[in-house]
Design a protein around this motif. Structure first.
Motif, PDB file in Angstrom:
ATOM      1  N   ILE A   1       0.837  -1.203   0.000  1.00 14.53           N
ATOM      2  CA  ILE A   1       0.000   0.000   0.000  1.00 14.53           C
ATOM      3  C   ILE A   1       0.869   1.248   0.000  1.00 14.53           C
ATOM      4  O   ILE A   1       0.667   2.178  -0.767  1.00 14.53           O
ATOM      5  N   CYS A   2       1.856   1.238   0.880  1.00  9.21           N
ATOM      6  CA  CYS A   2       2.780   2.375   0.996  1.00  9.21           C
ATOM      7  C   CYS A   2       3.980   2.087   0.077  1.00  9.21           C
ATOM      8  O   CYS A   2       4.937   1.412   0.464  1.00  9.21           O
ATOM      9  N   THR A   3       3.923   2.582  -1.132  1.00 10.14           N
ATOM     10  CA  THR A   3       4.890   2.180  -2.168  1.00 10.14           C
ATOM     11  C   THR A   3       6.054   3.155  -2.364  1.00 10.14           C
ATOM     12  O   THR A   3       6.865   2.962  -3.267  1.00 10.14           O
ATOM     13  N   LEU A   4       6.152   4.180  -1.535  1.00 11.98           N
ATOM     14  CA  LEU A   4       7.287   5.096  -1.653  1.00 11.98           C
ATOM     15  C   LEU A   4       8.586   4.382  -1.285  1.00 11.98           C
ATOM     16  O   LEU A   4       8.585   3.496  -0.433  1.00 11.98           O
TER      17      LEU A   4
ATOM     18  N   LYS B   1      -6.042  -4.143  19.886  1.00 10.63           N
ATOM     19  CA  LYS B   1      -4.892  -5.038  20.089  1.00 10.63           C
ATOM     20  C   LYS B   1      -4.208  -5.374  18.770  1.00 10.63           C
ATOM     21  O   LYS B   1      -2.990  -5.495  18.703  1.00 10.63           O
ATOM     22  N   THR B   2      -5.018  -5.513  17.715  1.00  8.38           N
ATOM     23  CA  THR B   2      -4.457  -5.806  16.394  1.00  8.38           C
ATOM     24  C   THR B   2      -3.674  -4.603  15.888  1.00  8.38           C
ATOM     25  O   THR B   2      -2.573  -4.754  15.348  1.00  8.38           O
ATOM     26  N   VAL B   3      -4.242  -3.414  16.045  1.00  5.84           N
ATOM     27  CA  VAL B   3      -3.551  -2.180  15.639  1.00  5.84           C
ATOM     28  C   VAL B   3      -2.226  -2.055  16.378  1.00  5.84           C
ATOM     29  O   VAL B   3      -1.191  -1.713  15.782  1.00  5.84           O
ATOM     30  N   ASP B   4      -2.229  -2.351  17.669  1.00  9.43           N
ATOM     31  CA  ASP B   4      -1.018  -2.255  18.478  1.00  9.43           C
ATOM     32  C   ASP B   4       0.040  -3.248  17.990  1.00  9.43           C
ATOM     33  O   ASP B   4       1.223  -2.918  17.913  1.00  9.43           O
ATOM     34  N   ALA B   5      -0.397  -4.466  17.634  1.00 11.38           N
ATOM     35  CA  ALA B   5       0.543  -5.491  17.145  1.00 11.38           C
ATOM     36  C   ALA B   5       1.149  -5.063  15.809  1.00 11.38           C
ATOM     37  O   ALA B   5       2.363  -5.223  15.584  1.00 11.38           O
ATOM     38  N   TYR B   6       0.320  -4.509  14.917  1.00 16.96           N
ATOM     39  CA  TYR B   6       0.821  -4.049  13.618  1.00 16.96           C
ATOM     40  C   TYR B   6       1.786  -2.878  13.804  1.00 16.96           C
ATOM     41  O   TYR B   6       2.815  -2.790  13.118  1.00 16.96           O
ATOM     42  N   LEU B   7       1.462  -1.999  14.736  1.00 18.61           N
ATOM     43  CA  LEU B   7       2.326  -0.839  14.975  1.00 18.61           C
ATOM     44  C   LEU B   7       3.672  -1.277  15.544  1.00 18.61           C
ATOM     45  O   LEU B   7       4.714  -0.708  15.221  1.00 18.61           O
ATOM     46  N   THR B   8       3.654  -2.302  16.363  1.00 16.93           N
ATOM     47  CA  THR B   8       4.895  -2.841  16.927  1.00 16.93           C
ATOM     48  C   THR B   8       5.794  -3.375  15.812  1.00 16.93           C
ATOM     49  O   THR B   8       7.005  -3.126  15.796  1.00 16.93           O
ATOM     50  N   ALA B   9       5.205  -4.103  14.863  1.00 19.81           N
ATOM     51  CA  ALA B   9       5.980  -4.656  13.743  1.00 19.81           C
ATOM     52  C   ALA B   9       6.553  -3.543  12.879  1.00 19.81           C
ATOM     53  O   ALA B   9       7.741  -3.570  12.513  1.00 19.81           O
TER      54      ALA B   9
ATOM     55  N   LEU C   1      -3.348   4.084   8.826  1.00 20.51           N
ATOM     56  CA  LEU C   1      -4.762   4.235   9.177  1.00 20.51           C
ATOM     57  C   LEU C   1      -5.652   3.518   8.169  1.00 20.51           C
ATOM     58  O   LEU C   1      -6.663   2.911   8.541  1.00 20.51           O
ATOM     59  N   HIS C   2      -5.264   3.583   6.890  1.00 21.88           N
ATOM     60  CA  HIS C   2      -6.033   2.891   5.852  1.00 21.88           C
ATOM     61  C   HIS C   2      -5.968   1.370   6.069  1.00 21.88           C
ATOM     62  O   HIS C   2      -6.988   0.679   5.991  1.00 21.88           O
ATOM     63  N   PHE C   3      -4.785   0.876   6.389  1.00 21.18           N
ATOM     64  CA  PHE C   3      -4.589  -0.568   6.540  1.00 21.18           C
ATOM     65  C   PHE C   3      -5.305  -1.100   7.777  1.00 21.18           C
ATOM     66  O   PHE C   3      -5.815  -2.231   7.768  1.00 21.18           O
ATOM     67  N   THR C   4      -5.348  -0.314   8.853  1.00 24.65           N
ATOM     68  CA  THR C   4      -5.902  -0.811  10.120  1.00 24.65           C
ATOM     69  C   THR C   4      -7.339  -0.359  10.341  1.00 24.65           C
ATOM     70  O   THR C   4      -7.885  -0.572  11.426  1.00 24.65           O
TER      71      THR C   4
ATOM     72  N   THR D   1       7.641   9.677   4.750  1.00 24.40           N
ATOM     73  CA  THR D   1       7.382  10.778   5.682  1.00 24.40           C
ATOM     74  C   THR D   1       6.399  10.305   6.741  1.00 24.40           C
ATOM     75  O   THR D   1       5.671   9.319   6.542  1.00 24.40           O
ATOM     76  N   THR D   2       6.369  11.009   7.850  1.00 22.91           N
ATOM     77  CA  THR D   2       5.438  10.663   8.926  1.00 22.91           C
ATOM     78  C   THR D   2       3.998  10.689   8.431  1.00 22.91           C
ATOM     79  O   THR D   2       3.209   9.786   8.711  1.00 22.91           O
ATOM     80  N   ASN D   3       3.656  11.729   7.678  1.00 29.77           N
ATOM     81  CA  ASN D   3       2.276  11.866   7.198  1.00 29.77           C
ATOM     82  C   ASN D   3       1.880  10.732   6.255  1.00 29.77           C
ATOM     83  O   ASN D   3       0.775  10.195   6.330  1.00 29.77           O
ATOM     84  N   GLU D   4       2.794  10.349   5.353  1.00 27.74           N
ATOM     85  CA  GLU D   4       2.491   9.295   4.392  1.00 27.74           C
ATOM     86  C   GLU D   4       2.313   7.948   5.097  1.00 27.74           C
ATOM     87  O   GLU D   4       1.379   7.194   4.801  1.00 27.74           O
TER      88      GLU D   4
END
Length: 295
Positions: free
Chosen positions: A51-54, A78-86, A69-72, A60-63
């Motif tokens: 999704i993030c192909t740059l 808990k799932t969002v937290d796990a993805y953010l950890t990765a 946010l789109h992916f999660t 950048t932080t914004n990108e």
């Protein structure tokens, strides 16, 4: 399909990002991170960067925030937290290796997750399950007694072979997270039932401790199915699963005076704070009992 020993190699189309990601995943492997963890990180990172192909050096932080946010969207906290950890782990690696120049992920992105207590069986529920196991197949009874009296994870039990178990000393050597080997203990009742179970088989020391119905090494999914089936037969209101057995073991040990340090060693916890949550269970149980009596 990829070979099992290549689980740390990604399938990204962008060769530049793929090379860096493979380097990162290999670093996790060399740090003895669990294969399951590496596979989960790879799964998420591959999908995120589709999704993030740059290029990484143009992130950048914004990108990243927009793509994350789109992916999660619609995912549980808990799932969002796990993805953010990765994602945070990967980008920290990129920063340390100078593939990127700035910190991208902000601490404020971390979702607030209410601290939930581990689910465990009350004394009454535990007694009902034990009675149910007495009328179960010998393998299932031995398995349940081992889970309840050793506190092992289902994957650790699955990987046990007969040679790993000492029935006289009632100990077993299990391979835990990060391939760390530790010694666990189990009850006298468990040892007796295990002995009877092993004697029903024609086996070698190198054979699996527990077999599936097809005479193969039992897998974590089968262990989950057996515990769930016995929980239903016992008439539990909650679902019984291997980790519930583990939580019940820890809670019972603490209630009977075992130290946090001893319980942590038995469970294979490297961080004592992970084990201290069981002290919270007992404290909250005492408060509930007081309120029931005093109003």
């Amino acid at each position: 399909m990829k070979e099992s020993n290549d689980y740390w190699k990604s399938n990204l189309e962008d060769e530049a990002t793929k090379a860096i990601m493979d380097e990162y995943l290999l670093s996790l492997k060399l740090e003895n991170k669990a294969e399951r963890t590496i596979r989960n990180y790879r799964w998420f990172l591959e999908r995120f960067f589709s999704i993030c192909t740059l290029p990484l050096n143009q992130l950048t932080t914004n990108e990243v925030r927009k793509c994350f946010l789109h992916f999660t969207n619609g995912k549980k906290e808990k799932t969002v937290d796990a993805y953010l950890t990765a994602l945070s782990s990967f980008l920290q690696f990129c920063l340390a290796e100078e593939y990127i120049e700035n910190v991208i992920i902000k601490k404020r992105w971390r979702p607030k997750i209410p601290k939930s207590l581990p689910k465990y069986l009350s004394e009454n529920e535990f007694a009902r399950v034990k009675i149910t196991t007495e009328n179960s197949a010998l393998r299932d009874r031995a398995l349940m007694l081992f889970l309840f009296s050793s506190g092992c994870r289902s994957s650790e039990v699955s990987n046990l072979s007969i040679k790993d178990v000492n029935l006289e000393k009632r100990t077993a050597e299990v391979t835990g997270k990060g391939k760390k080997i530790r010694k666990v203990h189990f009850s006298e009742e468990c040892a007796l039932v295990l002995k009877d179970y092993i004697h029903t088989r024609i086996c070698k020391e190198s054979d699996p401790l527990f077999l599936s119905n097809s005479d193969q090494r039992i897998g974590p999914k089968s262990i989950y199915y057996i515990t769930r089936k016995i929980g239903k037969k016992a008439g539990l209101n909650q679902s019984l699963h291997p980790h519930c057995c583990r939580h019940t073991f820890a809670t019972n040990m603490l209630a009977r005076g075992a130290t946090i340090e001893f319980i942590a060693d038995e469970l294979g916890h490297s961080n004592l704070n992970t084990t201290r949550i069981y002290a919270r269970i007992l404290t909250e149980d005492m408060i509930t009992s007081y309120q029931n009596i005093m109003g």
